[in-house]
Design a protein around this motif. Sequence first.
Motif, mmCIF file in Angstrom:
data_model
loop_
_atom_site.group_PDB
_atom_site.id
_atom_site.type_symbol
_atom_site.label_atom_id
_atom_site.label_comp_id
_atom_site.label_asym_id
_atom_site.label_seq_id
_atom_site.Cartn_x
_atom_site.Cartn_y
_atom_site.Cartn_z
ATOM 1 N N ASP A 1 -40.726 48.784 -62.820
ATOM 2 C CA ASP A 1 -41.751 47.976 -62.156
ATOM 3 C C ASP A 1 -41.823 48.375 -60.683
ATOM 4 O O ASP A 1 -42.254 47.606 -59.842
ATOM 5 C CB ASP A 1 -41.450 46.483 -62.305
ATOM 6 N N GLY A 2 -41.421 49.580 -60.392
ATOM 7 C CA GLY A 2 -41.353 50.001 -59.004
ATOM 8 C C GLY A 2 -42.498 50.889 -58.584
ATOM 9 O O GLY A 2 -43.463 51.115 -59.319
ATOM 10 N N ALA A 3 -42.378 51.418 -57.375
ATOM 11 C CA ALA A 3 -43.428 52.240 -56.785
ATOM 12 C C ALA A 3 -43.694 53.497 -57.600
ATOM 13 O O ALA A 3 -44.835 53.975 -57.670
ATOM 14 C CB ALA A 3 -43.011 52.622 -55.363
ATOM 15 N N GLY B 1 -48.686 60.827 -56.960
ATOM 16 C CA GLY B 1 -48.069 62.062 -57.440
ATOM 17 C C GLY B 1 -48.337 63.293 -56.594
ATOM 18 O O GLY B 1 -48.056 64.413 -57.009
ATOM 19 N N MET B 2 -48.868 63.102 -55.382
ATOM 20 C CA MET B 2 -49.077 64.266 -54.508
ATOM 21 C C MET B 2 -47.736 64.731 -53.949
ATOM 22 O O MET B 2 -46.913 63.920 -53.533
ATOM 23 C CB MET B 2 -49.983 63.895 -53.329
ATOM 24 N N LEU B 3 -47.545 66.030 -53.942
ATOM 25 C CA LEU B 3 -46.370 66.637 -53.301
ATOM 26 C C LEU B 3 -46.938 67.397 -52.112
ATOM 27 O O LEU B 3 -47.241 68.586 -52.200
ATOM 28 C CB LEU B 3 -45.643 67.550 -54.286
ATOM 29 N N ASP C 1 -29.882 43.122 -63.619
ATOM 30 C CA ASP C 1 -30.261 42.917 -62.220
ATOM 31 C C ASP C 1 -28.964 42.928 -61.405
ATOM 32 O O ASP C 1 -28.212 41.963 -61.424
ATOM 33 C CB ASP C 1 -30.975 41.561 -62.111
ATOM 34 N N VAL C 2 -28.682 44.022 -60.762
ATOM 35 C CA VAL C 2 -27.417 44.145 -60.034
ATOM 36 C C VAL C 2 -27.455 43.230 -58.802
ATOM 37 O O VAL C 2 -28.431 43.218 -58.048
ATOM 38 C CB VAL C 2 -27.171 45.601 -59.596
ATOM 39 N N VAL C 3 -26.381 42.485 -58.635
ATOM 40 C CA VAL C 3 -26.289 41.598 -57.477
ATOM 41 C C VAL C 3 -25.299 42.148 -56.465
ATOM 42 O O VAL C 3 -25.551 42.145 -55.258
ATOM 43 C CB VAL C 3 -25.881 40.169 -57.923
ATOM 44 N N LEU D 1 -28.453 51.899 -63.836
ATOM 45 C CA LEU D 1 -28.677 50.460 -63.992
ATOM 46 C C LEU D 1 -30.024 50.090 -63.398
ATOM 47 O O LEU D 1 -30.338 50.476 -62.258
ATOM 48 C CB LEU D 1 -27.572 49.666 -63.283
ATOM 49 N N ASP D 2 -30.834 49.374 -64.173
ATOM 50 C CA ASP D 2 -32.134 48.930 -63.673
ATOM 51 C C ASP D 2 -32.456 47.573 -64.270
ATOM 52 O O ASP D 2 -32.014 47.248 -65.373
ATOM 53 C CB ASP D 2 -33.244 49.940 -64.028
ATOM 54 N N ARG D 3 -33.260 46.822 -63.527
ATOM 55 C CA ARG D 3 -33.727 45.516 -64.038
ATOM 56 C C ARG D 3 -34.586 45.676 -65.276
ATOM 57 O O ARG D 3 -34.659 44.802 -66.115
ATOM 58 C CB ARG D 3 -34.633 44.862 -63.003
#
Length: 391
Positions: free
Chosen positions: A62-64, A70-72, A193-195, A53-55
């Motif tokens: 729309d996240g980080a 992308g460095m590991l 959008d989970v509440v 589940l995602d907005r």
Amino acid sequence: MASVNPIPPSAFAVPAVSSPNSARESVAVIGGGVVGLTVARAAALAGHPVRLLDRGVPGRPDGASWVAGGMLAPFSEGWPGEDELLALGAASLNRWSALAAELGEHVVTARGTLTVAFDSADVADLTTIAEWVGARGHAVEMLSRSALRALEPGVGGRAALSCPAELSVDNRAVLAALAESCKALGVQVTTTDVVDPAALPEDRVVVAAGWASSALLPGVSVRPVKGEILRLRRRAGSVPTPAHTVRATVNGRAVYLVPRADGLVVGATQYEHGDDTAVTVAGVRDLLADAERVLPGIADYEFAEAAAGLRPGSPDNLPIVGAVDDRTIVATGHGRNGMLLAPVTADAVVAELRGEPLPEAACCAPTRLSGGSGPSSVSRPSDLSRTGALS
Ligand SMILES: Cc1cc2nc3c(=O)[nH]c(=O)nc-3n(C[C@H](O)[C@H](O)[C@H](O)COP(=O)(O)OP(=O)(O)OC[C@H]3O[C@@H](n4cnc5c(N)ncnc54)[C@H](O)[C@@H]3O)c2cc1C
């Protein structure tokens, strides 16, 4: 120097059948960033019916995860006192070799990291890291100026710390491949959008909503840590893109250049500005100036994108992964290492679903923070170098 330690593909893939009871449990994963997608995929591989589940759209959230470098890089980021983070990062880097093979080798954009030194203070810091990380059995090496030039002729600096086992990945290619793999494994996707996680019908719920996880689980302490980052496209005739990920400290600020198929990602600023994701003029100006010191000639590249994202910061710089009650598991707080730590996090969550917590992830248990510990007292040059410097 050692090369990347190859792990057979089966090492990351969780066995298709775990205990009969846990395999029947349905799982809802909240959050379609790199953590939620990797967890959903691993849970599906373990035989659970999974819903993500995602907005927004998983794989392009729309996240980080969408903006990350992308460095590991658990070794370049090592610092005395952070033993648990080093061990956790090394455990996840080992799993990445297998995960990359499963997702497609195109997701890997560089093998090996060089952190260059411009002055004697840099050399002293890098020597500290080399000795501390090397004493823990990992392949790291200080390189002379001539050895650095031989590897990366276009890069400035008088010495470098080499971490040959580290990888860098194209974060957006990783997200796309994870989303595709989830789809192929039958993971259902719901845009919402989970509440209230408690209202979801599944047997088990995994909260992997990045910095927003504390809104869903108020007992979990994560905060947004803003980071700005640039994408530059190489043009015909421009200086070649380095083959390695290149890091440095310039004017007291950490900067990194991560290779991509078409150029470089240059990051990243770090501030505590709430949930602000505006890209500032100062952030772009300083990243470009610092990157040019590392790779003279970069000014000829095309400026392709500037973006900002919010890292999920935990009070002690370690992720928060584990059961918070009989039904709910949290997987957040990965700070600036969420790409690196996604595979070990996924294994930890699946182990938790089986009721057998993963020993390697014991340091991530949510219970460690229940005493209300404050912000970490551990500091290192790269933490201090950009925080607050551009406010
Ligand atoms: C500039 C920058 C550079 C970085 N570079 C690196 C790097 O080089 N290497 C590295 O390892 N890490 C790096 N990181 C850190 C890494 O990006 C993060 O740790 C990681 O992406 C966190 O992943 P996540 O899945 O937990 O969160 P996110 O990617 O933020 O995903 C959370 C998801 O949850 C969804 N969500 C939130 N609340 C709800 C809700 N109520 N209902 C439904 N959905 C919800 C959001 O829509 C989002 O899709 C960087 C971060 C930044 C900002």
